[in-house]
Design a protein around this motif. Structure first.
Motif, PDB file in Angstrom:
ATOM      1  N   SER A  48      43.922  27.275 -14.325  1.00 52.50           N
ATOM      2  CA  SER A  48      42.812  26.449 -13.882  1.00 52.50           C
ATOM      3  C   SER A  48      43.072  26.005 -12.456  1.00 52.50           C
ATOM      4  N   ARG A  49      42.013  25.690 -11.780  1.00 53.38           N
ATOM      5  CA  ARG A  49      42.120  25.225 -10.395  1.00 53.38           C
ATOM      6  C   ARG A  49      41.890  23.720 -10.303  1.00 53.38           C
ATOM      7  N   ARG A  50      41.882  23.046 -11.440  1.00 51.92           N
ATOM      8  CA  ARG A  50      41.628  21.614 -11.445  1.00 51.92           C
ATOM      9  C   ARG A  50      42.827  20.857 -10.903  1.00 51.92           C
ATOM     10  N   ASP A  56      45.882  16.197  -1.128  1.00 53.51           N
ATOM     11  CA  ASP A  56      45.787  15.912  -2.562  1.00 53.51           C
ATOM     12  C   ASP A  56      47.191  15.729  -3.126  1.00 53.51           C
ATOM     13  N   THR A 107      49.327  15.277  -6.754  1.00 55.27           N
ATOM     14  CA  THR A 107      49.274  15.388  -8.207  1.00 55.27           C
ATOM     15  C   THR A 107      50.355  14.486  -8.772  1.00 55.27           C
ATOM     16  N   ILE A 164      44.586  17.187 -11.176  1.00 53.00           N
ATOM     17  CA  ILE A 164      44.620  15.966 -11.980  1.00 53.00           C
ATOM     18  C   ILE A 164      45.041  14.830 -11.061  1.00 53.00           C
TER      19      ILE A 164
END
Length: 134
Positions: free
Chosen positions: A97-99, A122, A124, A101
């Protein structure tokens, strides 16, 4: 008279030049022997280093052959997924997935792992105390 002659024969002294020559000849022989030993030790040392490198190369080549055999024996991802689906296996292929969190920045957990990309802003945050999220 013969007895006197023998006694004088053993009492004759060596000339100083002859004595110095014998000492210098002995020193030259000793220096030559030491040089030979040093050169021989250098050759043995280089042969040992070469043998160690050859063994390391053989180990790396064997590792490369094993990796190549594993790679050639591995099925492509889509073929493996189809085989799992056809056999009714409970195993499912991994879906990437490219999500991203994102955690709550206001309350950081007590223990956390932070991964940052080189130029990405970003962040994580993974809570290692409660990995299930419940």
């Amino acid at each position: 008279m013969a007895r006197e002659k023998n006694r004088k024969r053993y009492q004759r002294r060596l000339d100083l030049r002859l004595l110095v020559g014998v000492v210098l000849l002995g020193a030259a022989c000793a220096a030559t022997a030491c040089g030979f030993v040093l050169i021989k030790n250098a050759h043995v040392s280089s042969a040992d280093a070469r043998r160690d490198l050859e063994r390391e190369i053989e180990g790396l080549e064997e590792e490369l052959r094993c990796i190549d055999a594993e790679r050639s024996a591995a099925l492509p991802r889509h073929v493996l997924a189809a085989a799992l689906r056809d056999s009714g296996s409970d195993l499912v292929p991994i879906e990437f997935s490219r999500r991203v969190i994102r955690g709550d920045a206001g309350v950081p957990p007590a223990a956390l792992a932070v991964l940052t990309g080189g130029g990405d802003r970003d962040v994580t945050i993974i809570n290692v105390e409660n990995p299930g999220g419940s």
